[in-house]
Design a protein around this motif. Structure first.
Motif, PDB file in Angstrom:
ATOM      1  N   ILE A   1       0.772  -1.309  -0.050  1.00 42.31           N
ATOM      2  CA  ILE A   1      -0.023  -0.030   0.017  1.00 42.31           C
ATOM      3  C   ILE A   1       0.829   1.214   0.234  1.00 42.31           C
ATOM      4  O   ILE A   1       0.684   2.151  -0.701  1.00 42.31           O
ATOM      5  CB  ILE A   1      -0.911  -0.015   1.199  1.00 42.31           C
ATOM      6  CG1 ILE A   1      -2.138  -1.183   0.850  1.00 42.31           C
ATOM      7  CG2 ILE A   1      -1.774   1.503   1.195  1.00 42.31           C
ATOM      8  CD1 ILE A   1      -2.925  -1.344   2.104  1.00 42.31           C
ATOM      9  N   MET A   2       1.806   1.123   0.666  1.00 39.20           N
ATOM     10  CA  MET A   2       2.818   2.468   0.962  1.00 39.20           C
ATOM     11  C   MET A   2       3.325   2.785  -0.662  1.00 39.20           C
ATOM     12  O   MET A   2       3.618   3.881  -0.784  1.00 39.20           O
ATOM     13  CB  MET A   2       3.668   2.453   2.120  1.00 39.20           C
ATOM     14  CG  MET A   2       3.198   2.272   3.292  1.00 39.20           C
ATOM     15  SD  MET A   2       2.657   3.929   3.964  1.00 39.20           S
ATOM     16  CE  MET A   2       2.222   3.784   5.767  1.00 39.20           C
ATOM     17  N   THR A   3       3.755   1.700  -1.328  1.00 42.76           N
ATOM     18  CA  THR A   3       4.502   1.695  -2.329  1.00 42.76           C
ATOM     19  C   THR A   3       3.634   2.536  -3.411  1.00 42.76           C
ATOM     20  O   THR A   3       3.911   3.422  -4.044  1.00 42.76           O
ATOM     21  CB  THR A   3       5.079   0.382  -2.731  1.00 42.76           C
ATOM     22  OG1 THR A   3       5.982  -0.237  -2.001  1.00 42.76           O
ATOM     23  CG2 THR A   3       5.817   0.481  -4.267  1.00 42.76           C
ATOM     24  N   GLN A   4       2.265   2.242  -3.628  1.00 46.19           N
ATOM     25  CA  GLN A   4       1.572   2.658  -4.416  1.00 46.19           C
ATOM     26  C   GLN A   4       1.034   3.961  -4.157  1.00 46.19           C
ATOM     27  O   GLN A   4       0.808   4.901  -4.847  1.00 46.19           O
ATOM     28  CB  GLN A   4       0.264   1.684  -4.297  1.00 46.19           C
ATOM     29  CG  GLN A   4       0.478   0.248  -4.700  1.00 46.19           C
ATOM     30  CD  GLN A   4      -0.607  -0.270  -5.797  1.00 46.19           C
ATOM     31  OE1 GLN A   4      -1.296   0.224  -6.322  1.00 46.19           O
ATOM     32  NE2 GLN A   4      -0.599  -1.689  -5.656  1.00 46.19           N
ATOM     33  N   LEU A   5       1.104   4.413  -2.608  1.00 49.45           N
ATOM     34  CA  LEU A   5       0.706   5.813  -2.370  1.00 49.45           C
ATOM     35  C   LEU A   5       1.821   6.296  -2.617  1.00 49.45           C
ATOM     36  O   LEU A   5       1.493   7.723  -3.459  1.00 49.45           O
ATOM     37  CB  LEU A   5       0.430   5.914  -0.758  1.00 49.45           C
ATOM     38  CG  LEU A   5      -0.940   5.251  -0.458  1.00 49.45           C
ATOM     39  CD1 LEU A   5      -0.831   5.102   1.127  1.00 49.45           C
ATOM     40  CD2 LEU A   5      -2.096   5.852  -0.977  1.00 49.45           C
TER      41      LEU A   5
ATOM     42  N   THR B   1      -5.556  12.190   4.273  1.00 46.93           N
ATOM     43  CA  THR B   1      -6.172  11.143   4.476  1.00 46.93           C
ATOM     44  C   THR B   1      -7.428  10.735   3.613  1.00 46.93           C
ATOM     45  O   THR B   1      -7.723   9.844   3.220  1.00 46.93           O
ATOM     46  CB  THR B   1      -6.661  11.630   6.028  1.00 46.93           C
ATOM     47  OG1 THR B   1      -5.709  11.522   6.789  1.00 46.93           O
ATOM     48  CG2 THR B   1      -7.701  10.083   6.463  1.00 46.93           C
ATOM     49  N   LEU B   2      -7.892  12.133   3.044  1.00 50.04           N
ATOM     50  CA  LEU B   2      -8.905  11.706   2.224  1.00 50.04           C
ATOM     51  C   LEU B   2      -8.421  11.326   0.826  1.00 50.04           C
ATOM     52  O   LEU B   2      -9.125  10.279   0.253  1.00 50.04           O
ATOM     53  CB  LEU B   2      -9.974  12.991   2.022  1.00 50.04           C
ATOM     54  CG  LEU B   2     -10.793  13.664   3.106  1.00 50.04           C
ATOM     55  CD1 LEU B   2     -11.070  15.044   2.801  1.00 50.04           C
ATOM     56  CD2 LEU B   2     -11.866  12.751   3.203  1.00 50.04           C
ATOM     57  N   ARG B   3      -7.289  11.589   0.468  1.00 49.44           N
ATOM     58  CA  ARG B   3      -6.604  10.881  -0.861  1.00 49.44           C
ATOM     59  C   ARG B   3      -6.585   9.655  -0.788  1.00 49.44           C
ATOM     60  O   ARG B   3      -6.456   8.730  -1.518  1.00 49.44           O
ATOM     61  CB  ARG B   3      -5.260  11.824  -1.139  1.00 49.44           C
ATOM     62  CG  ARG B   3      -5.538  13.164  -1.883  1.00 49.44           C
ATOM     63  CD  ARG B   3      -4.183  13.462  -2.729  1.00 49.44           C
ATOM     64  NE  ARG B   3      -3.698  12.656  -3.619  1.00 49.44           N
ATOM     65  CZ  ARG B   3      -2.574  12.732  -4.161  1.00 49.44           C
ATOM     66  NH1 ARG B   3      -1.585  13.455  -3.600  1.00 49.44           N
ATOM     67  NH2 ARG B   3      -2.114  11.878  -5.005  1.00 49.44           N
ATOM     68  N   VAL B   4      -5.905   9.279   0.757  1.00 48.12           N
ATOM     69  CA  VAL B   4      -5.675   7.825   1.083  1.00 48.12           C
ATOM     70  C   VAL B   4      -6.954   7.054   1.087  1.00 48.12           C
ATOM     71  O   VAL B   4      -7.093   5.952   0.405  1.00 48.12           O
ATOM     72  CB  VAL B   4      -4.876   7.575   2.538  1.00 48.12           C
ATOM     73  CG1 VAL B   4      -4.889   6.137   2.832  1.00 48.12           C
ATOM     74  CG2 VAL B   4      -3.722   8.379   2.600  1.00 48.12           C
ATOM     75  N   ASN B   5      -7.901   7.678   1.670  1.00 48.10           N
ATOM     76  CA  ASN B   5      -9.548   6.772   1.655  1.00 48.10           C
ATOM     77  C   ASN B   5      -9.723   6.414   0.158  1.00 48.10           C
ATOM     78  O   ASN B   5     -10.440   5.539  -0.145  1.00 48.10           O
ATOM     79  CB  ASN B   5     -10.142   7.945   2.038  1.00 48.10           C
ATOM     80  CG  ASN B   5     -11.962   7.179   2.443  1.00 48.10           C
ATOM     81  OD1 ASN B   5     -11.715   6.152   2.773  1.00 48.10           O
ATOM     82  ND2 ASN B   5     -12.823   8.037   2.168  1.00 48.10           N
ATOM     83  N   ASP B   6      -9.857   7.657  -0.845  1.00 46.34           N
ATOM     84  CA  ASP B   6     -10.106   7.512  -2.220  1.00 46.34           C
ATOM     85  C   ASP B   6      -9.529   6.373  -2.854  1.00 46.34           C
ATOM     86  O   ASP B   6      -9.895   5.402  -3.404  1.00 46.34           O
ATOM     87  CB  ASP B   6      -9.669   8.600  -3.055  1.00 46.34           C
ATOM     88  CG  ASP B   6     -10.959   9.792  -2.703  1.00 46.34           C
ATOM     89  OD1 ASP B   6     -12.145   9.486  -2.001  1.00 46.34           O
ATOM     90  OD2 ASP B   6     -11.116  10.844  -3.099  1.00 46.34           O
ATOM     91  N   PHE B   7      -7.902   6.335  -2.522  1.00 43.83           N
ATOM     92  CA  PHE B   7      -7.084   5.423  -3.426  1.00 43.83           C
ATOM     93  C   PHE B   7      -7.412   4.012  -2.749  1.00 43.83           C
ATOM     94  O   PHE B   7      -7.573   3.002  -3.381  1.00 43.83           O
ATOM     95  CB  PHE B   7      -5.695   5.735  -3.028  1.00 43.83           C
ATOM     96  CG  PHE B   7      -4.754   4.883  -3.538  1.00 43.83           C
ATOM     97  CD1 PHE B   7      -4.358   4.714  -4.775  1.00 43.83           C
ATOM     98  CD2 PHE B   7      -4.269   3.609  -2.759  1.00 43.83           C
ATOM     99  CE1 PHE B   7      -3.337   3.917  -5.534  1.00 43.83           C
ATOM    100  CE2 PHE B   7      -3.355   2.804  -3.444  1.00 43.83           C
ATOM    101  CZ  PHE B   7      -3.137   3.067  -4.555  1.00 43.83           C
TER     102      PHE B   7
END
Ligand code: UDP
Length: 257
Positions: free
Chosen positions: A57-61, A155-161
């Motif tokens: 997940i972190m790699t993709q973020l 956090t909203l970007r993480v949520n969408d992703f």
């Protein structure tokens, strides 16, 4: 070989001094705790799975331009991360009512929320990480207004992703918790995603059956905790297949480390 210096030991991870200045090694333990340490267990292979899932997940973020502390995975249980100053807040994002929110508001678990909701909790084990308003955060100097804005936006970007990532593999993202750190680069300081993102810190329900695939299996004595985490990893394509996932976890838990 010299013994490396332990910086901190938490409930599910140990932090060691990294090989270069400004780096830290995160070691993922098999320990599980809930209800402020009142419930404890060792779940064979959980650390291996969380290390892999969080790396994925972190790699993709990072790849979509969301700055994180993650540098690279070192081995089955360890990853190299940038040293940051942790902001003492847990940032929770909710899409569906569950857990403490459902309880606090008397809502049925599973009710869709009118929009994604962000909450802040003050990181203080002795107090059970209480929910705090933004007024407290700035008044007590836990974070600045700018940092609060950064954390909400990120956090909203993480949520969408994550919502899209999990929906693609038949999993509904109910809620999750993230933590942020201050990354000092010369004169500059940047807010970056830190800690981990794994089934320990997310609520994940099977989209078809509603079955829980996260730490609630441990909290609520549902059994099959590591099996559920392994299924999350398998669906994300982290392991070639169920067999490979089981073998890797067995190899690692049997092999000491
Ligand atoms: N969470 C977490 N660490 C904590 C508290 C919560 O990772 O110390 C996660 C939890 O797994 C869930 C979300 O944050 O995905 C919201 O948790 P909630 O506030 O409902 O708390 P709980 O019901 O777990 O007490």
């Amino acid at each position: 070989m010299a013994k490396r210096r332990k910086i901190y030991e938490g409930k599910a991870k140990i932090l060691y001094e990294g090989p270069e200045p400004g780096t830290i090694i995160q070691y993922f333990k098999d320990d599980a705790t809930a209800f402020n340490n009142q419930k404890q267990a060792v779940l064979d292979g959980k650390g291996v799975l969380n290390n892999r899932i969080s790396e994925f997940i972190m790699t993709q973020l990072n790849a979509v331009g969301l700055p994180t502390h993650f540098l690279r995975r070192l081995n089955m249980r360890e990853q190299l991360v940038r040293e940051v100053e942790i902001i003492p807040l847990e940032v929770i994002c909710r899409n569906v009512a569950a857990g403490s929110m459902a309880k606090r508001l008397g809502m049925e678990e599973g009710a869709q929320l009118p929009r994604s909701i962000i909450e802040f909790c003050y990181k203080k084990d002795e107090l059970g990480d209480p929910l705090v308003p933004e007024e407290y955060i700035t008044a007590f100097n836990w974070a600045s207004n700018q940092e609060i804005d950064d954390m909400v936006a990120m956090t909203l970007r993480v949520n969408d992703f994550l919502t899209g990532l999990f929906a693609g593999v038949g999993i509904k993202l109910i809620d999750f918790k993230v933590e942020y750190g201050r990354l000092y680069e010369g004169e500059m300081v940047r807010t970056v995603l830190a800690d981990e993102i794994s089934p320990d810190s997310c609520r994940l329900w099977d989209a078809a059956t509603g079955e829980k695939m996260d730490k609630d299996r441990f909290r609520r004595d549902l059994g099959g905790v590591t099996e559920a985490y392994r299924e999350v990893a398998r669906r994300l394509g982290i392991f070639r297949d169920e067999q490979a996932g089981a073998e890797i976890v067995a190899l690692e838990t049997g092999g000491g480390k």
